[in-house]
Structure formats: structure tokens, C-alpha cells
Design a protein around this motif. Sequence first.
Motif, PDB file in Angstrom:
ATOM      1  N   ASN A 177       7.724 104.434  35.880  1.00  0.00           N
ATOM      2  CA  ASN A 177       9.022 105.114  35.832  1.00  0.00           C
ATOM      3  C   ASN A 177       9.480 105.396  34.405  1.00  0.00           C
ATOM      4  O   ASN A 177      10.637 105.753  34.182  1.00  0.00           O
ATOM      5  CB  ASN A 177      10.090 104.274  36.544  1.00  0.00           C
ATOM      6  CG  ASN A 177      10.378 102.965  35.825  1.00  0.00           C
ATOM      7  OD1 ASN A 177       9.458 102.323  35.321  1.00  0.00           O
ATOM      8  ND2 ASN A 177      11.641 102.576  35.755  1.00  0.00           N
ATOM      9  N   VAL A 178       8.583 105.254  33.431  1.00  0.00           N
ATOM     10  CA  VAL A 178       8.944 105.439  32.023  1.00  0.00           C
ATOM     11  C   VAL A 178       8.005 106.445  31.375  1.00  0.00           C
ATOM     12  O   VAL A 178       6.786 106.399  31.574  1.00  0.00           O
ATOM     13  CB  VAL A 178       8.895 104.100  31.253  1.00  0.00           C
ATOM     14  CG1 VAL A 178       9.172 104.324  29.771  1.00  0.00           C
ATOM     15  CG2 VAL A 178       9.904 103.118  31.826  1.00  0.00           C
ATOM     16  N   LEU A 222      20.910  95.541  33.526  1.00  0.00           N
ATOM     17  CA  LEU A 222      20.996  96.959  33.207  1.00  0.00           C
ATOM     18  C   LEU A 222      21.644  97.718  34.353  1.00  0.00           C
ATOM     19  O   LEU A 222      21.305  97.511  35.518  1.00  0.00           O
ATOM     20  CB  LEU A 222      19.599  97.535  32.936  1.00  0.00           C
ATOM     21  CG  LEU A 222      18.801  96.908  31.792  1.00  0.00           C
ATOM     22  CD1 LEU A 222      17.497  97.660  31.602  1.00  0.00           C
ATOM     23  CD2 LEU A 222      19.602  96.901  30.508  1.00  0.00           C
ATOM     24  N   LEU A 243      12.993  97.940  31.834  1.00  0.00           N
ATOM     25  CA  LEU A 243      13.042  99.202  32.567  1.00  0.00           C
ATOM     26  C   LEU A 243      12.098  99.222  33.759  1.00  0.00           C
ATOM     27  O   LEU A 243      12.326  99.971  34.717  1.00  0.00           O
ATOM     28  CB  LEU A 243      12.705 100.362  31.627  1.00  0.00           C
ATOM     29  CG  LEU A 243      13.672 100.581  30.460  1.00  0.00           C
ATOM     30  CD1 LEU A 243      13.204 101.744  29.605  1.00  0.00           C
ATOM     31  CD2 LEU A 243      15.091 100.815  30.960  1.00  0.00           C
ATOM     32  N   LEU A 281      21.655  98.177  26.702  1.00  0.00           N
ATOM     33  CA  LEU A 281      21.669  99.627  26.571  1.00  0.00           C
ATOM     34  C   LEU A 281      23.117 100.088  26.464  1.00  0.00           C
ATOM     35  O   LEU A 281      23.919  99.851  27.366  1.00  0.00           O
ATOM     36  CB  LEU A 281      20.989 100.288  27.773  1.00  0.00           C
ATOM     37  CG  LEU A 281      19.493 100.012  27.944  1.00  0.00           C
ATOM     38  CD1 LEU A 281      18.972 100.701  29.197  1.00  0.00           C
ATOM     39  CD2 LEU A 281      18.708 100.474  26.725  1.00  0.00           C
ATOM     40  N   LEU A 334      12.089 107.579  27.375  1.00  0.00           N
ATOM     41  CA  LEU A 334      12.309 106.922  26.094  1.00  0.00           C
ATOM     42  C   LEU A 334      12.126 107.927  24.966  1.00  0.00           C
ATOM     43  O   LEU A 334      11.186 108.727  24.980  1.00  0.00           O
ATOM     44  CB  LEU A 334      11.330 105.761  25.904  1.00  0.00           C
ATOM     45  CG  LEU A 334      11.589 104.490  26.702  1.00  0.00           C
ATOM     46  CD1 LEU A 334      10.612 103.406  26.274  1.00  0.00           C
ATOM     47  CD2 LEU A 334      13.008 104.007  26.517  1.00  0.00           C
ATOM     48  N   GLN A 356      13.653  98.812  37.130  1.00  0.00           N
ATOM     49  CA  GLN A 356      14.669  99.774  37.542  1.00  0.00           C
ATOM     50  C   GLN A 356      14.057 100.851  38.440  1.00  0.00           C
ATOM     51  O   GLN A 356      12.898 101.226  38.286  1.00  0.00           O
ATOM     52  CB  GLN A 356      15.298 100.434  36.312  1.00  0.00           C
ATOM     53  CG  GLN A 356      15.911  99.454  35.337  1.00  0.00           C
ATOM     54  CD  GLN A 356      17.082  98.700  35.930  1.00  0.00           C
ATOM     55  OE1 GLN A 356      17.950  99.288  36.579  1.00  0.00           O
ATOM     56  NE2 GLN A 356      17.113  97.392  35.716  1.00  0.00           N
ATOM     57  N   ARG A 410      14.120 106.701  36.878  1.00  0.00           N
ATOM     58  CA  ARG A 410      13.126 107.088  35.897  1.00  0.00           C
ATOM     59  C   ARG A 410      13.789 107.179  34.524  1.00  0.00           C
ATOM     60  O   ARG A 410      14.955 107.572  34.409  1.00  0.00           O
ATOM     61  CB  ARG A 410      12.473 108.413  36.282  1.00  0.00           C
ATOM     62  CG  ARG A 410      11.904 108.389  37.697  1.00  0.00           C
ATOM     63  CD  ARG A 410      11.193 109.665  38.058  1.00  0.00           C
ATOM     64  NE  ARG A 410       9.858 109.722  37.487  1.00  0.00           N
ATOM     65  CZ  ARG A 410       8.802 109.065  37.980  1.00  0.00           C
ATOM     66  NH1 ARG A 410       8.934 108.307  39.050  1.00  0.00           N
ATOM     67  NH2 ARG A 410       7.622 109.172  37.418  1.00  0.00           N
ATOM     68  N   CYS A 411      13.033 106.827  33.487  1.00  0.00           N
ATOM     69  CA  CYS A 411      13.605 106.722  32.143  1.00  0.00           C
ATOM     70  C   CYS A 411      12.725 107.466  31.141  1.00  0.00           C
ATOM     71  O   CYS A 411      11.501 107.294  31.126  1.00  0.00           O
ATOM     72  CB  CYS A 411      13.732 105.260  31.718  1.00  0.00           C
ATOM     73  SG  CYS A 411      14.758 104.257  32.822  1.00  0.00           S
ATOM     74  N   LEU A 456      21.896 101.502  34.946  1.00  0.00           N
ATOM     75  CA  LEU A 456      21.560 102.846  34.492  1.00  0.00           C
ATOM     76  C   LEU A 456      22.390 103.921  35.169  1.00  0.00           C
ATOM     77  O   LEU A 456      22.213 105.106  34.874  1.00  0.00           O
ATOM     78  CB  LEU A 456      20.068 103.111  34.727  1.00  0.00           C
ATOM     79  CG  LEU A 456      19.103 102.226  33.933  1.00  0.00           C
ATOM     80  CD1 LEU A 456      17.663 102.607  34.230  1.00  0.00           C
ATOM     81  CD2 LEU A 456      19.383 102.318  32.443  1.00  0.00           C
ATOM     82  N   ILE A 485      16.827 107.444  26.938  1.00  0.00           N
ATOM     83  CA  ILE A 485      17.089 106.194  26.229  1.00  0.00           C
ATOM     84  C   ILE A 485      16.478 106.287  24.836  1.00  0.00           C
ATOM     85  O   ILE A 485      15.264 106.438  24.695  1.00  0.00           O
ATOM     86  CB  ILE A 485      16.501 104.990  26.988  1.00  0.00           C
ATOM     87  CG1 ILE A 485      17.110 104.914  28.388  1.00  0.00           C
ATOM     88  CG2 ILE A 485      16.745 103.700  26.219  1.00  0.00           C
ATOM     89  CD1 ILE A 485      16.508 103.829  29.256  1.00  0.00           C
TER      90      ILE A 485
END
Length: 212
Positions: free
Chosen positions: A175-176, A29, A135, A46, A144, A138, A141-142, A31, A118
Motif C-alpha cells: 500500500n506504499v 495513525l 504504514l 504524521l 511517500l 493501514q 494507500r500512501c 490517515l 506523506i
Amino acid sequence: MTQDARLADLLERIASALERLAPPPMPTLDLAQADAFVFEAASGRLRPVPRVAAVPLELLCGIDRVADILLDNTRRFARGLPANNALLWGARGMGKSSLVKAVHATVAREVAQPPALIEIHREEIDHLPRLLHLLARQERRCLLFCDDLSFDAGETSYKSLKAVLEGGLEGRPPNVLFYATSNRRHLMPRQMIENERSTAIHPGEAVEEKVS
């Protein structure tokens, strides 16, 4: 051909067969390619979205209180502070999806390292554990996002969703954050609850499991 040569050839064919049977390597990934992505479950990758179809936050009228709450929650997440998963529910056309995208765009302009948005499609929600596993490794921060989340009769993916977000051993990576929109408050049609009530040995427990 000598015996050693035949053995080497046999070992090479065995190794090739094992490589074909082995699962594909986990995708790498990146990002940093974009601020928004769409998760493609078939390939596990992704797909970057160069331009998100978002409207300015100030153009969304009549939802000021909800917008303020979601914006504050997203700002906290982007700054590394505790934040909550969110479900936006209501009638179709009330601006739920537009609000999520507008809030992300607003926060992206405010912080140096904005969270990546995402999207995971409702039909692929059972692949959520695999996506979270990717994720979790990684640094970025993501956020969803699942639009129009609901579950029909016979579906069991809601159990994996609940376990991954709250009750699983690993839980949600720090981080999600997970945002979803739905036309249903409880995500499942009423007949699913009624079926459990009429057929289960302990109907109260069965209904509580589904509603939770």
C-alpha cells in the motif's frame, strides 16, 4: 510496615522503573484526517497538512511526457494496480516537486479514496523503515515523497533506503509507493565513487554497490 507491604512497595517501584525505561508506544495513525501529511521523526507522528502548496498540472509546461508517465503510474497505484517507485531528477527549478504535488492533487480528484501524500525529509530518511512499518498496517494507500534526495560523503542511510524499497526481507508494503526528487541522477557526489575506486580492495564491486 509488614513484610508483604514492603514487598508490594518494592514491586511497584520496580514496575514504575521498567515503565520509564520502556520505549514509548507506537503512535496511532489516523490517515482520515487529511490527504497530506509530514512525517516527524522525533515523535514518530504524521502531522496533517490541511492545504498543500500545489499548482494545477496544466500550468506545468515543457514536461508533458514525464507528467503523463507519472500521472499514469499514480493512477494505477490509486486503483490498486502494479506501479513503480519513481525518481525525478534534473536541474533545480525544473518543476520536479511541483509535478509530484500536482499529480497527487489530480488523482485525488479522480478517485473516491485517494492515496495519502506523506512527505519525509531527506535528513530523516534513515527513519524510513519505522515509517513503513507504521504504514503497512493501514488500509489507505500512501504515496511517500522525499524532496531533494541526495547523500553526502560518509552517509550510510542510502543502504537502508535500498534495502527497504527493494532488497529487504519485508520489502515495500503493497500500500506504499515512493517518489523522490533529486538534482543528481545517482544521488551521490562523484567524489564518493572516486574514493571507493581508489581505496577499495575490489573497486568495481564497491562502485557498483554505491551506484545501485
